[in-house]
Design a protein around this motif. Sequence first.
Motif, PDB file in Angstrom:
ATOM      1  N   ASN A  70      -5.018 -53.567  77.185  1.00  0.00           N
ATOM      2  CA  ASN A  70      -6.406 -52.616  76.803  1.00  0.00           C
ATOM      3  C   ASN A  70      -7.673 -53.402  77.227  1.00  0.00           C
ATOM      4  O   ASN A  70      -8.419 -52.595  77.891  1.00  0.00           O
ATOM      5  N   GLN A  71      -7.773 -54.693  76.991  1.00  0.00           N
ATOM      6  CA  GLN A  71      -8.616 -55.408  77.376  1.00  0.00           C
ATOM      7  C   GLN A  71      -8.847 -55.411  79.250  1.00  0.00           C
ATOM      8  O   GLN A  71      -9.928 -55.313  79.591  1.00  0.00           O
ATOM      9  N   ILE A 120     -12.138 -58.707  69.922  1.00  0.00           N
ATOM     10  CA  ILE A 120     -12.147 -58.879  71.616  1.00  0.00           C
ATOM     11  C   ILE A 120     -12.147 -57.432  72.130  1.00  0.00           C
ATOM     12  O   ILE A 120     -12.940 -57.243  72.991  1.00  0.00           O
ATOM     13  N   LEU A 121     -11.302 -56.277  71.394  1.00  0.00           N
ATOM     14  CA  LEU A 121     -11.489 -55.020  71.991  1.00  0.00           C
ATOM     15  C   LEU A 121     -12.987 -54.366  71.882  1.00  0.00           C
ATOM     16  O   LEU A 121     -13.156 -53.566  72.813  1.00  0.00           O
ATOM     17  N   LEU A 146      -0.228 -65.580  65.535  1.00  0.00           N
ATOM     18  CA  LEU A 146       0.135 -64.246  65.096  1.00  0.00           C
ATOM     19  C   LEU A 146       1.775 -64.318  65.248  1.00  0.00           C
ATOM     20  O   LEU A 146       2.556 -64.042  64.376  1.00  0.00           O
ATOM     21  N   VAL A 147       2.219 -64.980  66.322  1.00  0.00           N
ATOM     22  CA  VAL A 147       3.453 -65.044  66.354  1.00  0.00           C
ATOM     23  C   VAL A 147       4.222 -65.599  65.319  1.00  0.00           C
ATOM     24  O   VAL A 147       5.484 -65.516  64.650  1.00  0.00           O
ATOM     25  N   LEU A 178       1.598 -55.909  69.572  1.00  0.00           N
ATOM     26  CA  LEU A 178       0.191 -56.084  69.166  1.00  0.00           C
ATOM     27  C   LEU A 178      -0.717 -56.867  70.316  1.00  0.00           C
ATOM     28  O   LEU A 178      -1.707 -56.563  71.000  1.00  0.00           O
ATOM     29  N   ILE A 179      -0.257 -57.942  70.725  1.00  0.00           N
ATOM     30  CA  ILE A 179      -0.669 -58.942  71.551  1.00  0.00           C
ATOM     31  C   ILE A 179      -0.659 -58.266  73.014  1.00  0.00           C
ATOM     32  O   ILE A 179      -1.766 -58.087  73.715  1.00  0.00           O
ATOM     33  N   ALA A 192       3.513 -64.168  61.622  1.00  0.00           N
ATOM     34  CA  ALA A 192       4.160 -63.025  61.465  1.00  0.00           C
ATOM     35  C   ALA A 192       5.519 -63.207  61.440  1.00  0.00           C
ATOM     36  O   ALA A 192       6.255 -62.753  60.357  1.00  0.00           O
ATOM     37  N   GLY A 193       6.154 -63.879  62.415  1.00  0.00           N
ATOM     38  CA  GLY A 193       7.597 -64.201  62.413  1.00  0.00           C
ATOM     39  C   GLY A 193       8.311 -65.030  61.255  1.00  0.00           C
ATOM     40  O   GLY A 193       9.427 -64.679  60.799  1.00  0.00           O
ATOM     41  N   PHE A 212      -8.347 -59.761  67.375  1.00  0.00           N
ATOM     42  CA  PHE A 212      -8.068 -58.989  68.625  1.00  0.00           C
ATOM     43  C   PHE A 212      -8.792 -57.786  68.479  1.00  0.00           C
ATOM     44  O   PHE A 212      -9.421 -57.307  69.530  1.00  0.00           O
ATOM     45  N   PHE A 233      -7.742 -66.405  72.920  1.00  0.00           N
ATOM     46  CA  PHE A 233      -6.766 -65.378  72.732  1.00  0.00           C
ATOM     47  C   PHE A 233      -5.339 -66.011  72.420  1.00  0.00           C
ATOM     48  O   PHE A 233      -4.515 -65.400  72.021  1.00  0.00           O
ATOM     49  N   LEU A 241      10.041 -70.602  66.302  1.00  0.00           N
ATOM     50  CA  LEU A 241       8.673 -69.855  66.300  1.00  0.00           C
ATOM     51  C   LEU A 241       7.578 -71.055  66.464  1.00  0.00           C
ATOM     52  O   LEU A 241       6.636 -70.811  67.117  1.00  0.00           O
ATOM     53  N   VAL A 287      -3.297 -55.448  73.090  1.00  0.00           N
ATOM     54  CA  VAL A 287      -4.859 -56.148  73.194  1.00  0.00           C
ATOM     55  C   VAL A 287      -4.934 -56.502  74.708  1.00  0.00           C
ATOM     56  O   VAL A 287      -5.930 -56.200  75.340  1.00  0.00           O
ATOM     57  N   PHE A 288      -3.856 -57.250  75.291  1.00  0.00           N
ATOM     58  CA  PHE A 288      -4.111 -57.855  76.601  1.00  0.00           C
ATOM     59  C   PHE A 288      -4.106 -56.597  77.593  1.00  0.00           C
ATOM     60  O   PHE A 288      -5.053 -56.741  78.425  1.00  0.00           O
ATOM     61  N   LEU A 323       9.118 -58.140  62.490  1.00  0.00           N
ATOM     62  CA  LEU A 323       7.632 -58.594  62.606  1.00  0.00           C
ATOM     63  C   LEU A 323       7.421 -59.039  63.590  1.00  0.00           C
ATOM     64  O   LEU A 323       6.096 -59.012  64.297  1.00  0.00           O
ATOM     65  N   LEU A 324       8.340 -60.011  64.524  1.00  0.00           N
ATOM     66  CA  LEU A 324       8.155 -60.320  65.650  1.00  0.00           C
ATOM     67  C   LEU A 324       7.647 -59.329  66.688  1.00  0.00           C
ATOM     68  O   LEU A 324       6.714 -59.615  67.521  1.00  0.00           O
ATOM     69  N   LEU A 376      -8.197 -61.883  79.552  1.00  0.00           N
ATOM     70  CA  LEU A 376      -7.762 -62.638  78.653  1.00  0.00           C
ATOM     71  C   LEU A 376      -7.042 -63.733  78.856  1.00  0.00           C
ATOM     72  O   LEU A 376      -6.767 -64.804  77.982  1.00  0.00           O
ATOM     73  N   ALA A 436       4.249 -58.118  66.119  1.00  0.00           N
ATOM     74  CA  ALA A 436       3.046 -58.822  66.634  1.00  0.00           C
ATOM     75  C   ALA A 436       3.096 -58.922  68.064  1.00  0.00           C
ATOM     76  O   ALA A 436       2.072 -58.895  68.749  1.00  0.00           O
TER      77      ALA A 436
END
Lengths: 273, 216
Positions: A35-36, B140-141, B162-163, A28-29, B166-167, B137, B155, B197, A32-33, A21-22, B149, A25
């Motif tokens: 791509n932006q 943002i995109l 999220l970390v 994904l971050i 989700a974790g 997110f 952000f 976390l 996004v970073f 899961l980590l 960012l 995540a």
Amino acid sequence: MGQPTEEINFLLLFLTGTLGLLFLASTLILFVFINQKRMLSQRNKLQALKSSYQQEMLKAAIDAQEKERKRIAEDLHDEVGAVLSLAKLNANRANEYSANEEGRRLNKDTIQFIDDTINNVRRISKDLLPPTLEEFGLIKAIDELVAKVRASNIVRIKFEYRGEFNNLYPEIELALYRIAQELVNNALKHADAGEIEIYLERNENHLTLKVLDDGSGFKVEEIDRKSTFEKGIGLKNIHSRVSMLDGEINYFPNLPKGTAATVELDLSTRIHK
Amino acid sequence: MNVDFLQLILTTSSYSAILPLGLGIFKWRSLSFELKILSAYLFLSLLTDITTLQLANNLINNLPLLYVLTVLEFALFSWVYYNIFESFHLKKSVIVIAALFFLVFVISLYQNGVSSYATAPRTVESIVFTIYAIIYFNQILKGNHSFGLEKDAMFWFNGGLLVYFAGSLLFFSLSSFILEHASLEMQRKLFTTPAILNIVQKLLFTIAIWVSQRKK
């Protein structure tokens, strides 16, 4: 989950799931970073391209305007001027054949009209394309402009400069001359000024042109607020030329009364003569 | 040298809100409204984390405090998302989801009592905030961010959420099972996962506050 083996298996499963899961995540971050960043870079490139295109369009428009001025100035000088000179010559000759006093007086008046028109054509032709600028450079051309305004006896005018101006690129010289000419015109026509001062200063690659007057002035915010369409032709021309040179123009109140216009140019990106 | 690493991680986690909170107080006047809400959360988080740690060290049940923190945390983070979501429908959804969450919270409290682990509320909270962060997110995109960012406080805030959520999702959903079936030593080991976390989340919150600049 009493047995140690079961606990270890559970722990391993738990850790695998949590790390999975980590990982998702974090990916994904990162996605996004990155791509932006890419989008921002593309947008900046597009913006630069647009700005460069606009700059080129502006330059092309100003070049076309200058070419047209040159053509009209040359036509006025070579064709209208030549015909007028011929007309003056004929009028002079006609004077010799005139039998009576009234006829000679009319001829004299006609010659005077032709002389006035020749002078006017020369003046308009010079205004359209000052030959001094091409032949002797910016300083002499502004000197000539100042002398012409001074000769009109409407206003006191002075011009001071500091620095080296001989190696300026012709397009910069012409733009600066036109800006100075337009600012002086504005002071005369709209501000009803009694005194005008022009300062030109060059410090390495930094060039400043200042035109100050003691006229009625205007609200600086008004000028900034006005859209391109709302500004007069004169102001529009000034702004277009400053923009073409990547420069900056600012207006300040010239205390106790009047306006100070300052044009600043960075010549480091420009090629010199 | 006999160092209890698990205890060290748990203690560090409990005090980890000090750094972002201190920075938040220092920059208070220049913080945006959302970051002021975050600072208020950090204050509550620090207070409950320290109290929880003290209660655990004195072998007193600290789980009721977790209920309090969960409901406050959900309300404050929802408030932040209500402000940062641009779509009107998303803003409305945040309010509806907050009301539904409160329902889950009350049912869980009624069914399991205040002395049990808030498994259902924590799991629902993790899922909701993981989805909110993903939606942000996406926003943002799709949007017109005119700056990088790395300078966007929200952000980093979303990264932190999220970390953490989700974790910790697996831990929260299995928390009742862990407390019921795992040995005390195993429980301590497993509890270090959300603790680590939590430290990462607070570090990301610190960056969020650090890079923040008031919008003109």
